[in-house]
Write a protein that holds these residues in place. Structure first.
Motif, PDB file in Angstrom:
ATOM      1  N   THR A  84      27.363  39.938  -9.860  1.00 34.13           N
ATOM      2  CA  THR A  84      27.263  40.175 -11.302  1.00 34.13           C
ATOM      3  C   THR A  84      28.481  40.915 -11.825  1.00 34.13           C
ATOM      4  O   THR A  84      29.060  40.541 -12.850  1.00 34.13           O
ATOM      5  CB  THR A  84      25.970  40.961 -11.621  1.00 34.13           C
ATOM      6  OG1 THR A  84      24.854  40.204 -11.160  1.00 34.13           O
ATOM      7  CG2 THR A  84      25.828  41.235 -13.101  1.00 34.13           C
ATOM      8  N   ILE A  85      28.900  41.943 -11.117  1.00 33.98           N
ATOM      9  CA  ILE A  85      30.075  42.712 -11.541  1.00 33.98           C
ATOM     10  C   ILE A  85      31.333  41.854 -11.437  1.00 33.98           C
ATOM     11  O   ILE A  85      32.164  41.834 -12.352  1.00 33.98           O
ATOM     12  CB  ILE A  85      30.195  44.008 -10.723  1.00 33.98           C
ATOM     13  CG1 ILE A  85      29.048  44.955 -11.101  1.00 33.98           C
ATOM     14  CG2 ILE A  85      31.556  44.674 -10.942  1.00 33.98           C
ATOM     15  CD1 ILE A  85      28.923  46.166 -10.208  1.00 33.98           C
ATOM     16  N   GLY A  86      31.477  41.116 -10.340  1.00 37.84           N
ATOM     17  CA  GLY A  86      32.639  40.244 -10.182  1.00 37.84           C
ATOM     18  C   GLY A  86      32.706  39.180 -11.265  1.00 37.84           C
ATOM     19  O   GLY A  86      33.766  38.931 -11.847  1.00 37.84           O
ATOM     20  N   ARG A  87      31.573  38.550 -11.550  1.00 32.05           N
ATOM     21  CA  ARG A  87      31.508  37.514 -12.587  1.00 32.05           C
ATOM     22  C   ARG A  87      31.861  38.102 -13.946  1.00 32.05           C
ATOM     23  O   ARG A  87      32.619  37.516 -14.717  1.00 32.05           O
ATOM     24  CB  ARG A  87      30.104  36.915 -12.587  1.00 32.05           C
ATOM     25  CG  ARG A  87      29.887  35.811 -13.578  1.00 32.05           C
ATOM     26  CD  ARG A  87      28.503  35.251 -13.455  1.00 32.05           C
ATOM     27  NE  ARG A  87      27.513  36.265 -13.747  1.00 32.05           N
ATOM     28  CZ  ARG A  87      26.216  36.091 -13.645  1.00 32.05           C
ATOM     29  NH1 ARG A  87      25.733  34.952 -13.214  1.00 32.05           N
ATOM     30  NH2 ARG A  87      25.376  37.052 -13.959  1.00 32.05           N
ATOM     31  N   SER A  88      31.340  39.271 -14.231  1.00 29.66           N
ATOM     32  CA  SER A  88      31.618  39.927 -15.502  1.00 29.66           C
ATOM     33  C   SER A  88      33.108  40.219 -15.645  1.00 29.66           C
ATOM     34  O   SER A  88      33.711  39.925 -16.690  1.00 29.66           O
ATOM     35  CB  SER A  88      30.820  41.234 -15.579  1.00 29.66           C
ATOM     36  OG  SER A  88      31.234  42.013 -16.664  1.00 29.66           O
ATOM     37  N   LEU A  89      33.707  40.794 -14.609  1.00 29.54           N
ATOM     38  CA  LEU A  89      35.135  41.112 -14.669  1.00 29.54           C
ATOM     39  C   LEU A  89      35.983  39.859 -14.810  1.00 29.54           C
ATOM     40  O   LEU A  89      36.975  39.847 -15.550  1.00 29.54           O
ATOM     41  CB  LEU A  89      35.550  41.907 -13.427  1.00 29.54           C
ATOM     42  CG  LEU A  89      34.993  43.318 -13.342  1.00 29.54           C
ATOM     43  CD1 LEU A  89      35.308  43.940 -11.995  1.00 29.54           C
ATOM     44  CD2 LEU A  89      35.520  44.177 -14.481  1.00 29.54           C
TER      45      LEU A  89
END
Length: 150
Positions: free
Chosen positions: A30-35
């Protein structure tokens, strides 16, 4: 229901350990996708979601923008519901949620400078960026135990 809304918020997880490992992977994704969506030149619209931006008619482009705003609205609803849960049951989480508010609005402000949009008028959110950051910081300051009920 106490396993979903526990009386105490601590670091104890009563479930299977595998859940923590999978949840950690979901969190990283989720964090990787968001960034990626925030930093990719096309926001991931064409490079990831395969939206053919360069072939869109004005109507299709408008539909794409409306769809993205609807997704953003869903994210805002989820955060709002999390705030409701904190107010109703987990007030100890309010300082952490105030930190998230500061990070969200500071991120909006920075993204607005990194990826400026051509608009006819400043949207209300742009004004809120300047209000919410200091407001949340003040609320965070007064959330300290020293300012608790006497």
């Amino acid at each position: 229901m106490n396993w979903i809304l526990p009386d105490r918020i601590d670091n104890h997880f009563p479930g299977h350990r595998a859940v923590l490992a999978v949840f950690a992977a979901i969190t990283a994704m989720t964090i990787g996708r968001s960034l990626f969506h925030m930093l990719a030149p096309d926001g991931g619209a064409q490079s990831v979601a395969h939206i053919p931006l360069d072939t869109f008619s004005p109507v299709q482009a408008g539909q794409a923008v409306i769809f993205v705003f609807a997704l953003w609205g869903l994210s805002q609803l989820i955060m709002g519901l999390l705030y409701v849960v904190a107010l109703a049951r987990y007030r100890a989480l309010i300082p952490l949620l105030l930190v998230f508010i500061v990070v969200e609005y500071a991120g909006r402000y920075l993204l607005g400078h990194m990826r400026p949009l051509d608009v006819t008028h400043a949207p209300p959110g742009k004004i809120l960026d300047h209000i919410m950051i200091p407001l949340a910081l003040v609320l965070l300051f007064f959330s300290r135990p020293a300012f608790g009920r006497r």
